[in-house]
Scaffold this active site. Structure first.
Site, short mmCIF file in Angstrom:
data_model
loop_
_atom_site.label_atom_id
_atom_site.label_comp_id
_atom_site.label_asym_id
_atom_site.label_seq_id
_atom_site.Cartn_x
_atom_site.Cartn_y
_atom_site.Cartn_z
CD GLN A 11 2.97 5.77 2.95
OE1 GLN A 11 2.32 5.34 2.27
NE2 GLN A 11 3.65 5.15 3.58
CG HIS A 17 0.28 6.62 6.03
ND1 HIS A 17 1.66 7.24 6.44
CD2 HIS A 17 0.69 5.83 5.70
CE1 HIS A 17 2.20 6.05 6.30
NE2 HIS A 17 1.36 4.96 6.15
CG HIS A 43 -1.15 1.26 7.65
ND1 HIS A 43 -0.08 0.74 8.43
CD2 HIS A 43 -0.25 2.31 6.49
CE1 HIS A 43 1.15 1.34 8.17
NE2 HIS A 43 1.36 1.87 6.86
CD GLU A 44 -1.75 2.27 2.48
OE1 GLU A 44 -1.05 3.10 2.80
OE2 GLU A 44 -0.57 1.43 3.26
CB CYS A 51 5.24 1.86 7.66
SG CYS A 51 4.60 3.56 7.34
CG LEU A 52 6.50 0.57 2.26
CD1 LEU A 52 5.52 0.62 0.72
CD2 LEU A 52 7.42 -0.38 1.63
N GLY A 98 1.15 -1.22 0.20
CA GLY A 98 -0.32 -0.34 -0.08
C GLY A 98 0.77 1.56 -0.59
O1 K1U Z 1 1.38 2.51 4.23
C1 K1U Z 1 2.35 1.88 3.91
O2 K1U Z 1 3.79 2.57 4.72
C2 K1U Z 1 2.88 0.43 3.22
C3 K1U Z 1 2.72 -0.44 4.38
C4 K1U Z 1 1.40 -0.90 4.64
C5 K1U Z 1 0.99 -1.76 5.13
C6 K1U Z 1 1.73 -3.41 5.97
C7 K1U Z 1 1.20 -4.33 6.66
C8 K1U Z 1 0.50 -4.01 7.25
C9 K1U Z 1 -0.76 -3.02 6.60
C10 K1U Z 1 0.33 -1.86 6.01
C11 K1U Z 1 3.49 -1.85 2.90
O3 K1U Z 1 3.56 -1.89 2.51
S1 K1U Z 1 5.00 -2.35 4.33
C12 K1U Z 1 5.59 -3.63 3.21
C13 K1U Z 1 5.49 -4.63 3.83
O4 K1U Z 1 4.23 -4.94 4.16
C14 K1U Z 1 5.47 -5.97 2.08
C15 K1U Z 1 6.29 -5.76 1.32
C16 K1U Z 1 6.88 -6.54 0.48
C17 K1U Z 1 5.91 -7.85 0.66
C18 K1U Z 1 4.63 -8.59 1.26
C19 K1U Z 1 4.77 -7.14 2.61
ZN ZN Z 2 2.84 3.55 6.57
#
Ligand code: K1U
Ligand code: ZN
Length: 171
Positions: A51, A140, A136-137, A94-95, A46
């Site tokens: 972001q 944000h 989560h999004e 979270c990225l 996401g």
């Molecule tokens: O919003 C963001 O920062 C993105 C975040 C979203 C998220 C992940 C987990 C739970 C709730 C919301 C991410 O994408 S973190 C990376 C991640 O979860 C992932 C990366 C590669 C493969 C699978 C998952």
């Molecule tokens: Zn996030």
């Protein structure tokens, strides 16, 4: 399409409440393309526009697995219209806070109203990781981060770590 920089903690822009989209035009469609390119490259499941430093209520999501075809979802002006009393816990990342994961408890199911890329109103039912990621999004878009749900001790520690790292880059 363009790969954009993902802003990181402690960047204050992550605390902004994003502006609603008034019209889904070419500029918004370009923003959506950039969000997907940036999210897939990260990689992540996401990404909210703030972001990449754009304070608009636009979210990209794709929960498809590595070996599956992409299943892109776009949510413009998303709002939770219903949430279940039942909750579930998920270890979130979270990225904008790389390499930090912590369990967060959220509604297990939600209904979300949003505009699609044609500017049409939609409502979707979400459960499981889909519901977690949507919450989560949407957080944000309101300047809320998943670390706001963890203990103050852990939150302060992670903010300190990222603030120190950012100062090192500046110097
Ligand atoms: O919003 C963001 O920062 C993105 C975040 C979203 C998220 C992940 C987990 C739970 C709730 C919301 C991410 O994408 S973190 C990376 C991640 O979860 C992932 C990366 C590669 C493969 C699978 C998952
Ligand atoms: Zn996030």
């Amino acid at each position: 399409m363009a790969l954009r920089e993902i802003i990181k903690l402690p960047d204050n822009r992550l605390r902004l409440s994003s502006e609603p989209v008034k019209r889904v035009d070419a500029g918004i469609r370009k923003l959506v393309d950039d969000l997907f390119e940036t999210m897939y490259a990260a990689p992540g499941i996401g990404l909210a526009a703030i972001q990449i430093g754009v304070p608009r209520r636009v979210v990209a999501m794709d929960l498809s697995k590595k070996d599956e075809a992409h299943k892109p979802h776009v949510f413009i002006n998303p709002v939770i219209s219903w949430r279940s009393a039942e909750t579930s816990k998920y270890e979130e990342g979270c990225l904008s806070i790389p390499d930090f994961y912590e369990e967060v408890e959220r509604a297990a199911k939600v209904k979300v109203k949003y505009l699609d890329l044609d500017g049409n109103e939609q409502e979707i039912d979400a459960a499981g990781l889909f519901a977690t990621c949507l919450q989560h999004e949407i957080d944000h878009t309101n300047g809320v981060l998943f670390i706001d749900y963890i203990s103050k001790l852990k939150r302060d520690r992670i903010i300190k770590k990222f603030t120190k790292a950012a100062k090192k880059v500046e110097a």
